[in-house]
Design an enzyme around this catalytic site. Structure first.
Site, PDB file in Angstrom:
ATOM      1  CB  CYS A 163      -0.906  -0.184   1.146  1.00 50.18           C
ATOM      2  SG  CYS A 163      -2.206   1.162   1.470  1.00 50.18           S
ATOM      3  CG  ASP A 222      -6.357  -0.836  -5.787  1.00 50.25           C
ATOM      4  OD1 ASP A 222      -6.794  -0.091  -5.399  1.00 50.25           O
ATOM      5  OD2 ASP A 222      -5.166  -1.206  -5.292  1.00 50.25           O
ATOM      6  CG  HIS A 254      -5.491  -1.209  -2.102  1.00 48.23           C
ATOM      7  ND1 HIS A 254      -4.535  -0.906  -2.879  1.00 48.23           N
ATOM      8  CD2 HIS A 254      -5.280  -0.793  -0.660  1.00 48.23           C
ATOM      9  CE1 HIS A 254      -3.749  -0.150  -1.901  1.00 48.23           C
ATOM     10  NE2 HIS A 254      -4.141  -0.095  -0.833  1.00 48.23           N
TER      11      HIS A 254
END
Length: 286
Positions: A163, A222, A254
């Site tokens: 991330c 995502d 994600h």
């Protein structure tokens, strides 16, 4: 006279280093923790918190390595947006079980403890105030710590991140010519509308400066990183004739590696982990 002496003594204020130790457990904004959460024990490992000397003090970090032998190949693990909480520590232990010295420095140490904040506050009050230059410098200091520890072979240096840390992996691959390989998990690639003075460039801006092969692992579902950005990064690497590979998992959102969250997708996470290990081995981090 007493005041003059104090003024000459280097001191760190709470504003400069808001975190002096790592947070315990999982970050508040990730609760409740999912039933699928993986827990890796520390049997056979030297694992726990250490202090990384940086130019203006010390940064807390979590490190794990086999408790016998060495020196070991070094993998820096760069945190998610939630800081160095339990999931990132567990990733370090997973790597240590495979023969690595894995170390995760707390990248927000000067700006604040995000473990008790809600997501929007994490972004606005802490993450937005973390300069990329500071992050690169602290990662360099982490490599130096590993080298001086006598337990890390920094000639075999890798980095992985998730991330927020996925973006950092790309940046560090453009920053450090000694890096052998990186693996970026769903790190933002484009800064359209998000670049700031503290975070001025994104991976796609630095494609021509990449110095080490990076494996990018992304999810087609995502909502924050569109597939068009992934394709653009692929094309930028190709145009710059830079080594790298990007994998897109068709049904993954994600944070598909985050086994403690609802976003976890076991098949994609397992395949990504297998690819990470193969990538490191192929590129001299083993």
């Amino acid at each position: 006279m007493h005041e003059d002496i104090l003024s000459l003594t280097p001191r760190l204020s709470r504003r400069e280093f808001a975190m002096t130790t790592l947070a315990a457990g999982f970050a508040l904004s990730t609760q409740p923790v999912a039933a699928e959460t993986i827990t890796t024990d520390a049997t056979g490992l030297a694992a726990g918190e250490v202090k990384i000397p940086v130019k203006d003090g010390t940064v807390p970090a979590y490190r794990a390595a086999p408790d016998k032998g060495g020196p070991f190949p070094v993998v820096i693990v760069v945190q998610e947006i939630f800081g160095v909480h339990e999931h990132i520590k567990d990733v370090c232990r997973r790597l240590a079980k495979l023969g690595y010295l894995a170390i995760a420095p707390e990248m927000y140490a000067r700006q604040g403890d995000v473990s008790k904040l809600e997501l929007q506050d994490i972004i606005s009050k802490v993450v937005s105030k973390v300069p990329d230059t500071q992050v690169m410098s602290d990662l360099d200091a982490t490599v130096e710590w590993a080298k001086k520890s006598g337990n890390g072979d920094t000639a075999k240096l890798g980095i992985t991140g998730f991330c927020w840390g996925g973006r950092v992996v790309w940046l560090y691959a453009a920053h450090n010519p000694a890096l052998k390989a990186g693996v970026a998990w769903y790190g933002r690639l484009s800064g359209a509308g998000k670049a700031t003075d503290l975070q001025p460039k994104y991976p796609i801006d630095l494609a021509g400066e990449i110095k080490a092969p990076v494996l990018g692992l992304y999810g087609e579902k995502d909502t924050g990183i569109p597939v068009k950005d992934v394709e653009a990064m692929r094309e930028a690497l190709k145009k710059a004739d830079k080594p790298g590979e990007i994998v897109v998992y068709p049904d993954a959102p994600h944070a598909f590696h985050a086994d403690y969250r609802p976003s976890y997708r076991k098949a994609a996470a397992d395949d990504g982990w297998k690819r990470l290990l193969e990538w490191f081995k192929k590129n001299g981090v083993a």
